[in-house]
Enzyme design. Structure first.
Site, PDB file in Angstrom:
ATOM      1  CD  GLU A 195      -3.226  -1.118   1.916  1.00 14.87           C
ATOM      2  OE1 GLU A 195      -3.271  -0.297   2.836  1.00 14.87           O
ATOM      3  OE2 GLU A 195      -4.151  -1.912   1.663  1.00 14.87           O
ATOM      4  CD  GLU A 228      -3.654  -6.180   2.665  1.00 15.49           C
ATOM      5  OE1 GLU A 228      -4.571  -5.516   3.198  1.00 15.49           O
ATOM      6  OE2 GLU A 228      -2.439  -5.939   2.825  1.00 15.49           O
TER       7      GLU A 228
HETATM    8  O1  AHR Z   1      -5.306  -6.323   6.557  1.00 18.09           O
HETATM    9  C1  AHR Z   1      -5.281  -5.198   7.377  1.00 18.09           C
HETATM   10  C2  AHR Z   1      -4.620  -3.999   6.711  1.00 18.09           C
HETATM   11  O2  AHR Z   1      -5.399  -3.588   5.622  1.00 18.09           O
HETATM   12  C3  AHR Z   1      -3.264  -4.235   6.108  1.00 18.09           C
HETATM   13  O3  AHR Z   1      -2.252  -4.141   7.050  1.00 18.09           O
HETATM   14  C4  AHR Z   1      -3.161  -3.145   5.085  1.00 18.09           C
HETATM   15  O4  AHR Z   1      -2.340  -3.496   4.009  1.00 18.09           O
HETATM   16  C5  AHR Z   1      -4.609  -2.916   4.676  1.00 18.09           C
HETATM   17  O5  AHR Z   1      -4.935  -1.582   4.673  1.00 18.09           O
END
Ligand code: AHR
Length: 511
Positions: free
Chosen positions: A192, A315
């Site tokens: 991110e 994610e």
């Molecule tokens: O999964 C939780 C968080 O969500 C992670 O650390 C981040 O990459 C995302 O914003």
């Protein structure tokens, strides 16, 4: 109605012509393989994912292998973890990997600034993670620190894990008890970068990526590295465009994408006891994955028509309010049949896009967000999401079979969603599997699948469902939602027919 018309009507009904959902399976038309890496998971140093989830310590009374609880290892092996991403997430861009090697009682501590400000003692480090991946039979996917680290640190980490011998990093690894390198092929170059990974613009990050990736190499000692650029936040298509345009493709194996199914970041709603309107919105967000994957892939196609660079959805999952009374920084949430529906539709989307989506990671494995397992001291339960991942594991490394789908709708007020989602594959032994979901909590769905290119005469299967979409497994009722045998599928005149009950996931094997 005359007799002939009646007979036609009877034949049409009995052959499924009037089913709400008409599918055509093309069992002889496969081209792309569904990578086992689509079935990846995520383990961040966040809340009780690592500590108390995976890792209880070598001296814990809870049965463990090198400090990792054995009940969890056994459950994950059964489910089949394609790859495991670690150590973050946002945590990755604060992580100093050298603090997590060597004698545990000499490791420095740090503060986990992103997740509750707790003290991280570094007792779970590189060796623990890579040995765990070996125990699970999962590919490791390490996330490098770009936000607050250095090019040298990340280059050293790659060398530490991958070089055979002779170099300072390989010798350090050996001194710490590991003779042979691990197979650590997959590396994220930050996480991110648009947010917790450094708040960069994509134009700036693309240059940073080029610099880091240049020094991330195994110098010819093992298999080729798979480097993943930190990707877009949901529908930020400009981000993908610039990465694909500005990074030479000989140093880019994957481009990431993050998408969480959140109703509203300021009002996420409870993980259990939610309303139908909240359920509908979660599914709307989950089904957005189809559009995201399609549009990011289209941009990638423009720069990479041969589809060499993978789309890595590293994610995804549902994100709700934390359980009342728990640390807000620990992101602990229960997991209901809603999450099973979310997982079922998302995995069908990934399977159907497996020509470009070759890695994905559900966030997160245990005790955090959409977990597959929850622990409470020595107790552990498996969630409805676990059961979907386990039922769908038959797709791993199987050939995707094209499926034409015409589905009915799940309607709430003025809004509509497709009720049924599906994907199909043929495994290496030639067995054909179909996974189906019905997200409608009120109506069953009649399904008719015209079987092309196969002479199957029947189908066996399993189903995951429950009386209410809010149902979940608790430490008192660990098996409230679990798979059962599904006997409702029949094949007549080359057509497979079945009824999907409300909020259900079904896996079928043709025979
Ligand atoms: O999964 C939780 C968080 O969500 C992670 O650390 C981040 O990459 C995302 O914003």
């Amino acid at each position: 109605m005359n007799k002939a018309a009646l007979i036609t009507l009877f034949l049409a009904v009995s052959s499924g012509l009037f089913a709400q959902n008409q599918l055509v399976l093309n069992a002889d038309l496969g081209r792309d393989t569904i990578s086992h890496n689509i079935y990846g998971h995520f383990a961040e140093h966040l809340g009780r994912c690592i500590y108390g989830g995976f890792y209880v310590g070598e001296n814990s009374p809870i049965p463990n292998k090198d400090g990792v609880r054995t009940d969890l290892i056994e459950a994950l092996k059964k489910m089949k973890v394609g790859n495991l991403r670690w150590p973050g997430g946002c945590f990755a861009d604060t992580y100093q990997w050298k603090d997590g090697i060597g004698p545990k009682n000499q490791r420095p501590s740090m503060q986990n600034v992103w997740w509750g400000g707790v003290i991280e003692d570094n007792s779970f480090g590189t060796h623990d993670f890579l040995n765990l991946c070996e125990a699970l039979g999962a590919e490791p996917y390490l996330a490098g620190n770009v936000g607050s680290g250095s090019v040298k640190d990340l280059s050293d980490w790659v060398n530490y894990t991958s070089q055979i011998s002779g170099s300072p990093m390989a010798e350090l690894r050996k001194k710490n008890g590991r003779e042979k390198p691990w197979k650590a092929r997959m590396w994220g170059v930050g996480n991110e970068a648009w947010g917790c990974g450094g708040n960069m613009t994509v134009e700036y990050y693309a240059n940073v990526y080029r610099q880091y990736a240049t020094f991330m190499t195994d110098w010819g000692n093992s298999s080729r590295l798979f480097r993943v650029a930190s990707g877009a936040n949901g529908a930020d298509y400009h981000w993908t465009e610039v990465l694909m345009r500005d990074i030479p493709h000989n140093m880019l194996e994957g481009v990431a994408l993050h998408h969480y199914s959140v109703i509203d970041w300021n009002k996420k709603g409870p993980a259990t006891g939610f309303s139908e309107a909240q359920y509908f919105k979660t599914m709307q967000q989950a089904l957005r994955m189809e559009e995201l994957v399609t549009r990011h892939s289209t941009i990638m196609d423009k720069y990479d028509p041969a589809k060499k660079v993978a789309l890595v959805v590293d994610e995804w999952g549902g994100w709700y309010d934390v359980e009342p009374g728990t640390n807000p920084g620990f992101l602990y949430q229960q997991n209901t049949l809603r999450d099973a529906m979310l997982a079922g539709v998302t995995l069908n989307i990934f399977n159907n896009h497996c020509d470009r989506v070759r890695v994905a990671n559900l966030a997160q494995t245990v005790n955090v967000l959409q977990a597959v397992a929850l622990t409470d001291g020595a107790k552990m339960i498996l969630t409805p999401t676990y059961h979907v991942l386990e039922m769908y594991n038959i797709h791993q490394d199987a050939l995707l079979l094209p499926l034409n789908i015409s589905t009915g709708t799940y309607t709430l007020g003025e809004e509509k969603l497709p009720a049924v989602s599906a994907s199909a594959s043929k495994d290496k032994a030639g067995k054909v599997h179909i996974t189906l979901t019905n997200i409608d909590p009120n109506k069953s769905q009649e399904i008719s699948i015209s079987l092309r290119g196969t002479t199957a005469k029947g189908a066996t299967g399993r189903i995951l469902t429950s009386a209410k979409v809010q149902d979940y497994n608790s430490f008192d009722q660990p098996d409230k939602v679990k798979p059962a045998e599904f006997k409702g599928a029949t094949v007549k005149n080359g057509t497979l027919q079945l009824t999907l009950p409300p909020v259900s996931v079904v896996v079928l094997e043709l025979n």
